[in-house]
Design an enzyme around this catalytic site. Sequence first.
Site, PDB file in Angstrom:
ATOM      1  NE  ARG A  81      -3.817  -2.157   2.303  1.00  0.00           N
ATOM      2  CZ  ARG A  81      -3.614  -3.483   2.347  1.00  0.00           C
ATOM      3  NH1 ARG A  81      -2.408  -3.981   2.589  1.00  0.00           N
ATOM      4  NH2 ARG A  81      -4.619  -4.311   2.156  1.00  0.00           N
ATOM      5  CG  HIS A 102      -1.017  -5.484  -4.298  1.00  0.00           C
ATOM      6  ND1 HIS A 102       0.103  -5.378  -3.495  1.00  0.00           N
ATOM      7  CD2 HIS A 102      -1.800  -6.449  -3.713  1.00  0.00           C
ATOM      8  CE1 HIS A 102       0.002  -6.252  -2.491  1.00  0.00           C
ATOM      9  NE2 HIS A 102      -1.138  -6.892  -2.589  1.00  0.00           N
ATOM     10  CG  HIS A 162      -0.281 -11.314  -3.960  1.00  0.00           C
ATOM     11  ND1 HIS A 162      -1.093 -12.172  -3.230  1.00  0.00           N
ATOM     12  CD2 HIS A 162      -0.426 -10.097  -3.396  1.00  0.00           C
ATOM     13  CE1 HIS A 162      -1.705 -11.479  -2.290  1.00  0.00           C
ATOM     14  NE2 HIS A 162      -1.317 -10.224  -2.356  1.00  0.00           N
ATOM     15  CG  ASP A 180      -2.995  -8.091   5.127  1.00  0.00           C
ATOM     16  OD1 ASP A 180      -1.916  -8.042   4.501  1.00  0.00           O
ATOM     17  OD2 ASP A 180      -4.096  -7.760   4.647  1.00  0.00           O
ATOM     18  CD  GLU A 206       1.810 -10.162  -0.392  1.00  0.00           C
ATOM     19  OE1 GLU A 206       1.738  -8.999  -0.826  1.00  0.00           O
ATOM     20  OE2 GLU A 206       0.929 -10.663   0.328  1.00  0.00           O
TER      21      GLU A 206
HETATM   22  C1  GLA Z   1      -2.207  -8.127   0.032  1.00  0.00           C
HETATM   23  C2  GLA Z   1      -2.709  -7.228   1.059  1.00  0.00           C
HETATM   24  C3  GLA Z   1      -3.965  -7.772   1.610  1.00  0.00           C
HETATM   25  C4  GLA Z   1      -4.964  -8.066   0.523  1.00  0.00           C
HETATM   26  C5  GLA Z   1      -4.333  -8.980  -0.492  1.00  0.00           C
HETATM   27  C6  GLA Z   1      -5.235  -9.206  -1.668  1.00  0.00           C
HETATM   28  O1  GLA Z   1      -1.306  -9.037   0.378  1.00  0.00           O
HETATM   29  O2  GLA Z   1      -1.793  -6.944   2.075  1.00  0.00           O
HETATM   30  O3  GLA Z   1      -4.516  -6.854   2.507  1.00  0.00           O
HETATM   31  O4  GLA Z   1      -5.331  -6.865  -0.104  1.00  0.00           O
HETATM   32  O5  GLA Z   1      -3.138  -8.467  -0.958  1.00  0.00           O
HETATM   33  O6  GLA Z   1      -6.505  -9.600  -1.296  1.00  0.00           O
END
Ligand code: GLA
Length: 387
Positions: free
Chosen positions: A112, A137, A211, A283, A348
């Site tokens: 982000r 992304h 991803h 996350d 990631e």
């Molecule tokens: C990433 C983000 C998550 C989500 C996924 C896709 O890894 O960090 O919050 O948006 O992609 O669903």
Amino acid sequence: MAGPTRRQWFQAALPAAALLASCKSVDKGARGSVTVQEFGKLPNGETAQLFILKNRNGIETAITNYGGIIVTLKTYDARGLLADVALGFETLDGYLRPHPYFGAIIGRYGNRIGKARFTLDGVTYTLAKNDGENSLHGGVEGFDKKLWKARTEAGPGSQTLVLSYTSPDGEEGYPGTLQTEVRYTLSDDDSFRIDYLATTDKKTVVNLTNHTYFNLKGQGNGDILDHEIQINASRFTPVDEGLIPTGELRPVEGTPFDFRKPARIGARIDADDEQIRRGRGYDHNFVLDREGEGLSLAARVIEPSTGRGLEVWTTEPGMQFYTGNFLDGSLVGKGGKAYPRRSGFCLETQHFPDSPNQPAFPSTVLEPGKEYRSATVWKFITAQPKK
Ligand code: GLA
């Protein structure tokens, strides 16, 4: 308290990763191969291809040049059984409909950027808001939705797919023409390496990643909560409600984010913790305890019932650990399998989220005349299954 040294980290890992001598039967004369077939047509009539890379041991991956998406990834468990560990679709059509970046290359900026804007040399660049207030992304049509040029290279003991894409100046709001190359190499030592390269003609920001959602039981075989993970990070970047880092590098010590010793993904995933609530699980970006400049071990994951495992090595300073909290079972994947919540996890490798707005984070700025280079290796391993 200082984090564990590399040595302590490996020692802590030993019980989970008492690596087995592989029991699959290897044909000494076998060689790796690459084949190519048509994957489907894009709405504009262009054809996407599917490249199938195989190593001499039978590990296999199918990758399309649409989004550089890893469509399948077949690895061995401790009993020598292959399973496809990557979530995804059988046909190109699946990937043309909305989906959460299954298997794809993410660019120009993985993760982000807060308020979908950043400033470079006094100029503010505005990006699309595709995640609430923020940009996620790479924007509305990121690198995951581009048709990449493709060629293959065969080396001694390895097969490489080379993908390239030129992103025009201003694409998705980012400055500079970005020449990008992603190299996927499957080797006979059971490793899969991703090399990212980019150059620009104007100062810009870059943060490329992949991803892939893994399920080491095999895609579509339930959730990933029993997988055991070890992450070589003594700090992480806590986030606000919109999942933008606050700027703090917080010690994992005493939090559900402490994976310095192997732990079940599910053990603390619903803990009463503000950060866990904000991510609806994991996350978050982990600040890796790196050693040196080159590839450093970031994580090791073992699925205990099969003994199928994965190590992630990277040159990057960070890694987003995402536990598929937004999957909801509505997408039908390969073999007609549904993907419910937490049925895949992503590792990631990356620079930290929102770095263009966080002067204290390692820089994601790329200048003309310089090269962006990043590498990540997935090493496929096995361990004694637990019964
Ligand atoms: C990433 C983000 C998550 C989500 C996924 C896709 O890894 O960090 O919050 O948006 O992609 O669903």
